[in-house]
Design a protein around this motif. Sequence first.
Motif, PDB file in Angstrom:
ATOM      1  N   UNK A  29       0.872  -1.182   0.000  1.00 46.83           N
ATOM      2  CA  UNK A  29       0.000   0.000   0.000  1.00 46.83           C
ATOM      3  C   UNK A  29       0.907   1.229   0.000  1.00 46.83           C
ATOM      4  N   UNK A  30       0.811   2.015  -1.042  1.00 48.05           N
ATOM      5  CA  UNK A  30       1.634   3.225  -1.164  1.00 48.05           C
ATOM      6  C   UNK A  30       0.999   4.298  -0.287  1.00 48.05           C
ATOM      7  N   UNK A  31       1.674   4.710   0.759  1.00 45.07           N
ATOM      8  CA  UNK A  31       1.141   5.621   1.771  1.00 45.07           C
ATOM      9  C   UNK A  31       0.993   7.026   1.200  1.00 45.07           C
ATOM     10  N   UNK A  32      -0.234   7.410   0.957  1.00 45.99           N
ATOM     11  CA  UNK A  32      -0.574   8.760   0.483  1.00 45.99           C
ATOM     12  C   UNK A  32       0.296   9.211  -0.694  1.00 45.99           C
ATOM     13  N   UNK A  33       0.731   8.257  -1.497  1.00 44.27           N
ATOM     14  CA  UNK A  33       1.577   8.527  -2.671  1.00 44.27           C
ATOM     15  C   UNK A  33       2.833   9.318  -2.298  1.00 44.27           C
ATOM     16  N   UNK A  60      -1.821  -2.716  12.367  1.00 40.55           N
ATOM     17  CA  UNK A  60      -0.430  -2.716  12.807  1.00 40.55           C
ATOM     18  C   UNK A  60       0.463  -2.899  11.579  1.00 40.55           C
ATOM     19  N   UNK A  61       0.496  -1.901  10.703  1.00 39.00           N
ATOM     20  CA  UNK A  61       1.228  -2.071   9.447  1.00 39.00           C
ATOM     21  C   UNK A  61       2.743  -2.058   9.625  1.00 39.00           C
ATOM     22  N   UNK A  62       3.414  -2.676   8.677  1.00 36.86           N
ATOM     23  CA  UNK A  62       4.866  -2.638   8.586  1.00 36.86           C
ATOM     24  C   UNK A  62       5.188  -1.606   7.512  1.00 36.86           C
ATOM     25  N   UNK A  63       5.891  -0.544   7.895  1.00 36.74           N
ATOM     26  CA  UNK A  63       6.181   0.558   6.977  1.00 36.74           C
ATOM     27  C   UNK A  63       7.646   0.515   6.545  1.00 36.74           C
ATOM     28  N   UNK A  64       7.875   0.822   5.274  1.00 34.81           N
ATOM     29  CA  UNK A  64       9.229   0.843   4.721  1.00 34.81           C
ATOM     30  C   UNK A  64       9.248   1.761   3.508  1.00 34.81           C
ATOM     31  N   UNK A  65      10.439   2.104   3.078  1.00 35.00           N
ATOM     32  CA  UNK A  65      10.631   2.829   1.825  1.00 35.00           C
ATOM     33  C   UNK A  65      11.330   1.871   0.875  1.00 35.00           C
ATOM     34  N   UNK A  66      10.845   1.797  -0.361  1.00 34.10           N
ATOM     35  CA  UNK A  66      11.408   0.874  -1.343  1.00 34.10           C
ATOM     36  C   UNK A  66      11.595   1.577  -2.669  1.00 34.10           C
ATOM     37  N   UNK A  67      12.660   1.209  -3.356  1.00 30.64           N
ATOM     38  CA  UNK A  67      12.900   1.770  -4.675  1.00 30.64           C
ATOM     39  C   UNK A  67      13.772   0.858  -5.510  1.00 30.64           C
ATOM     40  N   UNK A  68      13.515   0.872  -6.804  1.00 23.92           N
ATOM     41  CA  UNK A  68      14.325   0.086  -7.722  1.00 23.92           C
ATOM     42  C   UNK A  68      15.575   0.892  -8.053  1.00 23.92           C
ATOM     43  N   UNK A  69      16.734   0.333  -7.767  1.00 24.88           N
ATOM     44  CA  UNK A  69      18.002   1.050  -7.942  1.00 24.88           C
ATOM     45  C   UNK A  69      18.873   0.431  -9.034  1.00 24.88           C
ATOM     46  N   UNK A  70      18.356  -0.558  -9.710  1.00 26.58           N
ATOM     47  CA  UNK A  70      19.055  -1.203 -10.815  1.00 26.58           C
ATOM     48  C   UNK A  70      18.114  -2.203 -11.453  1.00 26.58           C
ATOM     49  N   UNK A  71      18.547  -2.819 -12.548  1.00 32.64           N
ATOM     50  CA  UNK A  71      17.686  -3.826 -13.170  1.00 32.64           C
ATOM     51  C   UNK A  71      17.377  -4.952 -12.186  1.00 32.64           C
ATOM     52  N   UNK A  72      16.127  -5.051 -11.801  1.00 31.04           N
ATOM     53  CA  UNK A  72      15.654  -6.072 -10.859  1.00 31.04           C
ATOM     54  C   UNK A  72      16.349  -6.006  -9.497  1.00 31.04           C
ATOM     55  N   UNK A  73      16.911  -4.864  -9.145  1.00 28.88           N
ATOM     56  CA  UNK A  73      17.582  -4.677  -7.859  1.00 28.88           C
ATOM     57  C   UNK A  73      16.834  -3.607  -7.062  1.00 28.88           C
ATOM     58  N   UNK A  74      16.430  -3.973  -5.861  1.00 32.70           N
ATOM     59  CA  UNK A  74      15.646  -3.091  -5.016  1.00 32.70           C
ATOM     60  C   UNK A  74      16.360  -2.798  -3.703  1.00 32.70           C
ATOM     61  N   UNK A  75      16.191  -1.577  -3.221  1.00 35.21           N
ATOM     62  CA  UNK A  75      16.731  -1.176  -1.918  1.00 35.21           C
ATOM     63  C   UNK A  75      15.560  -0.869  -0.989  1.00 35.21           C
ATOM     64  N   UNK A  76      15.736  -1.195   0.272  1.00 30.92           N
ATOM     65  CA  UNK A  76      14.699  -0.991   1.279  1.00 30.92           C
ATOM     66  C   UNK A  76      15.279  -0.259   2.481  1.00 30.92           C
ATOM     67  N   UNK A  77      14.488   0.650   2.998  1.00 30.16           N
ATOM     68  CA  UNK A  77      14.836   1.415   4.193  1.00 30.16           C
ATOM     69  C   UNK A  77      13.674   1.324   5.170  1.00 30.16           C
ATOM     70  N   UNK A  78      13.971   1.455   6.453  1.00 33.43           N
ATOM     71  CA  UNK A  78      12.942   1.578   7.478  1.00 33.43           C
ATOM     72  C   UNK A  78      13.219   2.828   8.295  1.00 33.43           C
TER      73      UNK A  78
END
Length: 80
Positions: A29-33, A60-78
């Motif tokens: 779920x994208x939080x408020x875009x 009780x959601x689990x929140x994170x930031x996610x982004x594609x940083x390369x071909x099929x490579x994703x980075x995640x932050x909390x």
Amino acid sequence: MPHWRSVHLGKRGDRLRIEGVHVWEEPWRWVERRTVYLPHPLHTTESFSFMICEVGSTRNPVRFAAGQVGPDLWAFYVED
């Protein structure tokens, strides 16, 4: 403004868990875009736009930031 820390760099569909939840097996779920600009975990001079998302229960959601940083490579932050 929250502080974000890197928690994962991997391929789409890997076995990533955040707070015990399999991130790739849940609908995001994208939080408020909302987005946040954060550095690439390995190349900190490069910044990328990361979506702020939630998974799991809406009570009780689990929140994170996610982004594609390369071909099929994703980075995640909390949030710290």
